[in-house]
Scaffold this motif. Structure first.
Motif, PDB file in Angstrom:
ATOM      1  N   TYR A  42      31.229  48.948  36.005  1.00  0.00           N
ATOM      2  CA  TYR A  42      31.339  48.170  34.768  1.00  0.00           C
ATOM      3  C   TYR A  42      32.105  48.936  33.699  1.00  0.00           C
ATOM      4  N   SER A  43      32.449  48.251  32.639  1.00  0.00           N
ATOM      5  CA  SER A  43      33.225  48.732  31.511  1.00  0.00           C
ATOM      6  C   SER A  43      34.699  48.887  31.905  1.00  0.00           C
ATOM      7  N   SER A  44      35.035  49.965  32.623  1.00  0.00           N
ATOM      8  CA  SER A  44      36.354  50.150  33.260  1.00  0.00           C
ATOM      9  C   SER A  44      37.543  49.786  32.376  1.00  0.00           C
ATOM     10  N   PRO A  45      37.699  50.436  31.218  1.00  0.00           N
ATOM     11  CA  PRO A  45      38.843  50.131  30.341  1.00  0.00           C
ATOM     12  C   PRO A  45      40.129  50.739  30.880  1.00  0.00           C
ATOM     13  N   ASN A  46      41.250  50.230  30.392  1.00  0.00           N
ATOM     14  CA  ASN A  46      42.539  50.851  30.690  1.00  0.00           C
ATOM     15  C   ASN A  46      42.742  52.031  29.753  1.00  0.00           C
ATOM     16  N   MET A  47      43.225  53.142  30.277  1.00  0.00           N
ATOM     17  CA  MET A  47      43.448  54.303  29.417  1.00  0.00           C
ATOM     18  C   MET A  47      44.605  54.028  28.460  1.00  0.00           C
ATOM     19  N   ALA A  48      44.648  54.809  27.427  1.00  0.00           N
ATOM     20  CA  ALA A  48      45.665  54.703  26.375  1.00  0.00           C
ATOM     21  C   ALA A  48      45.504  53.454  25.520  1.00  0.00           C
ATOM     22  N   LYS A  49      44.300  52.871  25.561  1.00  0.00           N
ATOM     23  CA  LYS A  49      44.005  51.728  24.697  1.00  0.00           C
ATOM     24  C   LYS A  49      42.617  51.904  24.100  1.00  0.00           C
ATOM     25  N   ARG A  50      42.468  51.464  22.858  1.00  0.00           N
ATOM     26  CA  ARG A  50      41.146  51.517  22.232  1.00  0.00           C
ATOM     27  C   ARG A  50      40.305  50.330  22.691  1.00  0.00           C
ATOM     28  N   PHE A  51      38.984  50.512  22.597  1.00  0.00           N
ATOM     29  CA  PHE A  51      38.077  49.422  22.935  1.00  0.00           C
ATOM     30  C   PHE A  51      38.240  48.265  21.953  1.00  0.00           C
ATOM     31  N   HIS A  52      38.338  47.058  22.479  1.00  0.00           N
ATOM     32  CA  HIS A  52      38.292  45.877  21.619  1.00  0.00           C
ATOM     33  C   HIS A  52      37.111  45.012  22.055  1.00  0.00           C
ATOM     34  N   ILE A  53      36.904  43.936  21.347  1.00  0.00           N
ATOM     35  CA  ILE A  53      35.693  43.141  21.594  1.00  0.00           C
ATOM     36  C   ILE A  53      35.652  42.558  22.996  1.00  0.00           C
ATOM     37  N   TYR A  81      30.897  37.065  33.655  1.00  0.00           N
ATOM     38  CA  TYR A  81      30.440  36.723  32.308  1.00  0.00           C
ATOM     39  C   TYR A  81      31.545  35.949  31.586  1.00  0.00           C
ATOM     40  N   GLY A  82      31.178  35.295  30.480  1.00  0.00           N
ATOM     41  CA  GLY A  82      32.117  34.463  29.731  1.00  0.00           C
ATOM     42  C   GLY A  82      32.979  35.258  28.768  1.00  0.00           C
ATOM     43  N   LYS A  83      33.808  34.543  28.029  1.00  0.00           N
ATOM     44  CA  LYS A  83      34.731  35.175  27.090  1.00  0.00           C
ATOM     45  C   LYS A  83      34.067  35.367  25.726  1.00  0.00           C
ATOM     46  N   VAL A  84      34.649  36.288  24.938  1.00  0.00           N
ATOM     47  CA  VAL A  84      34.154  36.559  23.593  1.00  0.00           C
ATOM     48  C   VAL A  84      35.249  36.212  22.587  1.00  0.00           C
ATOM     49  N   SER A  85      34.851  35.586  21.498  1.00  0.00           N
ATOM     50  CA  SER A  85      35.802  35.300  20.423  1.00  0.00           C
ATOM     51  C   SER A  85      35.155  35.631  19.086  1.00  0.00           C
ATOM     52  N   ILE A  86      35.977  35.743  18.072  1.00  0.00           N
ATOM     53  CA  ILE A  86      35.501  35.983  16.711  1.00  0.00           C
ATOM     54  C   ILE A  86      35.839  34.754  15.878  1.00  0.00           C
ATOM     55  N   GLY A  87      34.810  34.098  15.363  1.00  0.00           N
ATOM     56  CA  GLY A  87      35.051  32.906  14.556  1.00  0.00           C
ATOM     57  C   GLY A  87      35.806  31.829  15.311  1.00  0.00           C
ATOM     58  N   GLY A  88      35.608  31.787  16.634  1.00  0.00           N
ATOM     59  CA  GLY A  88      36.255  30.771  17.443  1.00  0.00           C
ATOM     60  C   GLY A  88      37.676  31.092  17.836  1.00  0.00           C
ATOM     61  N   GLN A  89      38.224  32.231  17.368  1.00  0.00           N
ATOM     62  CA  GLN A  89      39.619  32.589  17.645  1.00  0.00           C
ATOM     63  C   GLN A  89      39.719  33.419  18.924  1.00  0.00           C
ATOM     64  N   LYS A  90      40.656  33.059  19.801  1.00  0.00           N
ATOM     65  CA  LYS A  90      40.880  33.826  21.019  1.00  0.00           C
ATOM     66  C   LYS A  90      41.442  35.203  20.677  1.00  0.00           C
ATOM     67  N   GLY A 102      48.619  43.567  19.699  1.00  0.00           N
ATOM     68  CA  GLY A 102      47.929  44.527  18.849  1.00  0.00           C
ATOM     69  C   GLY A 102      47.030  43.906  17.791  1.00  0.00           C
ATOM     70  N   ASN A 103      46.629  42.638  17.987  1.00  0.00           N
ATOM     71  CA  ASN A 103      45.807  41.997  16.956  1.00  0.00           C
ATOM     72  C   ASN A 103      44.387  41.707  17.434  1.00  0.00           C
ATOM     73  N   ALA A 104      43.922  42.407  18.472  1.00  0.00           N
ATOM     74  CA  ALA A 104      42.548  42.235  18.927  1.00  0.00           C
ATOM     75  C   ALA A 104      41.589  42.901  17.943  1.00  0.00           C
ATOM     76  N   VAL A 105      40.346  42.409  17.906  1.00  0.00           N
ATOM     77  CA  VAL A 105      39.325  43.015  17.051  1.00  0.00           C
ATOM     78  C   VAL A 105      38.789  44.258  17.752  1.00  0.00           C
ATOM     79  N   LEU A 106      38.945  45.399  17.131  1.00  0.00           N
ATOM     80  CA  LEU A 106      38.522  46.666  17.728  1.00  0.00           C
ATOM     81  C   LEU A 106      37.017  46.841  17.581  1.00  0.00           C
TER      82      LEU A 106
END
Length: 567
Positions: free
Chosen positions: A124-135, A367-376, A382-386
């Motif tokens: 689980y988790s398994s992020p891509n390197m050279a990127k910060r965590f986003h939501i 699992y399902g997707k996550v959004s902020i205020g309904g926004q994908k 570079g505009n993901a919520v960190l």
């Protein structure tokens, strides 16, 4: 409740055999029980209509036959209503057996033995390197961490695996971007943030000059062929990335036993491809090598692309074989978004077709997707919520509430961190994992709603009662009112809910149960005075508070939230 449920299941199984000469196992009966929402409907209910077809009788006839002379320790009376057998548990049994067992076990109450002697791997988790965590990373990380803890609580030896995304053409792009627009000084100073900047710049510039993509592919080919200069830069980027990831993992209380990522399997895939070929299931199709899966109503699983390169399936099959050999797991769980379900079904089936009999030990938990205020969310632009911004805002908001309501509180920063991070985790895990999540600040941080802060505040209230009120040295009362009985009954369901969460790979079972405990406790707290009660009643009610503290404390841990004994 678990012990009562087992005894009741045996009694009903025996009654069915006696009345209808049909054997229905106690385990089957146990799976059918329901726990009525209202006290007048009993403490445990058996819905007889579930056996109507098997027994060829009406639900009412079955219920009446079961209820006739039904005897089980702790049952005060039995009623038949519309095909339901409603069983009422006595007050004395509720206190002496159910609450008594809970107090005797203490913080071990609710632990299961299903996993004793078994090993579970979880990827689980398994992020891509050279990127910060986003939501978008929150789902796999929070759900995976909770599922791992639920298995640990159930006796499993757990191996958490962070299958890092640390290989592929994107690192050729990053190498080109670094050579053209980066510097060691800026990467050292800004870390992953700078790597993201130059990576995004690559895409902007490649729109103007497509030859950059050829340059990136060439750079990655050099990496695959062992170019030490490029590999040294790649290892440095990986080190910087892991350092960044650990900040989030430390904040969440998440840990792994393995960080073997995609690159770890580079020298292991050729042997696996050869094995698949030798098993006679690999065929050529338009230059690619595939395993046909039409018989299983799936598209073919590509093992080698037409240019001879491997893809995710090749790597995941290799990883599964390595993990089985290394850990000899009894099950291996993969927590990813639902969009990857076909990929997992395909490579699981390939492992089965290779002749391995442990295909059914591989489990995909979507699992399902996550959004902020309904926004994908969007990451390439570079505009993901960190996550660092999300947690930072949650902590800031909670600290403001603490400052307003309890300005003299000590350790404001520590408490705000626990409650703020907990609010985000609870919001993620409060609904069924397959549902899409829309994060709304006001809902997640409302102390009065069905939220993480509400659960932590209830835990604090139970701790406060126990801290301020000494326990009388007398036997606790066994005559109880409706609110006391409901509280004990709700607490007694904890092992049942843990087992349900374990079997369904569903952390929301625990989060919803926590809300049931909180609702029951707040009714009990308001309706059952403690300080002014006589000593035996006070002893009973304080014992109930001990049960609430223990159960809520363990439940908080199971979904990855920290405890705080004051807010």
């Amino acid at each position: 409740m678990l012990n009562f449920k087992k005894k009741l299941a045996v009694s009903i199984s025996e009654k069915i055999l006696s009345a209808f000469s049909v054997e229905v196992s106690a385990d089957e009966i146990g799976e059918m029980f329901e726990f009525p929402p209202e006290p007048h409907m009993g403490d445990v209910a058996f819905p007889s209509f579930k056996l109507s077809r098997t027994l060829r009788r009406s639900p009412q006839q079955i219920a009446e036959a079961i209820a006739d002379g039904l005897a089980v320790e702790g049952a005060e009376r039995v009623e038949v209503v519309s095909g339901y057998v409603n069983i009422f548990i006595s007050s004395e049994y509720t206190v002496t057996s159910m609450l008594g067992n809970m107090l005797a076990l203490g913080d071990d109450f609710g632990r299961l033995t299903e996993g004793e002697g078994k090993t579970m791997c979880i990827d689980y988790s398994s992020p891509n390197m050279a990127k910060r965590f986003h939501i978008g990373h929150l789902g796999t990380t929070a759900i995976g961490n909770s599922i791992k803890r639920i298995h640990e609580f159930s006796g499993y030896k757990c191996v958490g695996i962070n299958h890092l995304g640390d290989w592929g053409t994107q690192y050729g792009r990053l190498a080109v971007a670094y050579s053209r627009w980066g510097s060691r000084e800026e990467v050292e100073r800004l870390g992953v943030k700078e790597l993201e900047r130059i990576y995004q710049k690559f895409y902007i510039e490649a729109e103007k000059d497509p030859s950059l993509n050829d340059e990136a592919r060439a750079a990655f080919t050099k990496m695959e062929n062992g170019d030490e200069e490029l590999l040294a830069i790649w290892r440095w980027f990986k080190e910087i990335s892991l350092k960044e990831f650990m900040k989030t993992y430390d904040l969440l209380g998440v840990s792994f036993e393995s960080y073997d990522g995609e690159s770890f399997y580079n020298d292991k895939m050729d042997a696996v491809v050869k094995e698949i070929d030798e098993k006679g299931i690999l065929v050529e199709s338009e230059g690619a090598k595939i395993v046909p899966l039409e018989d299983y109503k799936m598209p073919p699983c590509i093992i080698l692309k037409s240019d001879g390169s491997t893809i995710y399936a090749t790597r995941d099959i290799t990883a599964a074989l390595y993990r089985k050999k290394t850990y000899n797991f009894d099950k291996c769980i993969y927590v990813t978004d639902a969009g990857q379900s076909l990929h997992f079904a395909q490579f699981f089936k390939v492992i089965g077709l290779m002749g391995y009999d442990w295909e059914d030990q591989l489990v995909h938990v979507p699992y399902g997707k996550v959004s902020i205020g309904g926004q994908k969310l969007a990451t390439r632009a570079g505009n993901a919520v960190l996550l660092e911004d999300l947690f930072g805002e949650a902590i800031k908001r909670v600290r403001a509430v603490i400052e307003e309501k309890n300005p003299d509180c000590e350790d404001k920063d520590e408490i705000a961190r626990k409650v703020g991070v907990g609010a985000v985790i609870f919001n993620q895990l409060s609904a069924g994992r397959i549902k899409d999540i829309n994060f709304i600040w006001e809902e997640a941080l409302n102390f009065d709603g069905n939220t993480g802060p509400y659960v932590q505040y209830t835990y604090v209230r139970a701790c406060s009662v126990l801290e301020k009120t000494p326990m009388p040295e007398v036997e606790m009362a066994t005559e109880i009112g409706e609110d006391e009985k409901e509280m004990i009954k709700t607490l007694s369901l904890f092992p049942i809910r843990v087992r349900q969460a374990l079997c369904e790979y569903e952390p929301s079972v625990i989060s919803r149960y926590m809300l049931d405990v909180c609702h029951a406790f707040n009714r009990f707290y308001h309706n059952c005075p403690i300080i002014k009660a006589d000593d035996s009643t006070k002893a009973l009610r304080l014992s109930i508070c001990r049960g609430v503290k223990s159960v809520l404390g363990n439940a908080l841990w199971l979904i990855g939230m920290e405890k705080t004994e004051r807010i």
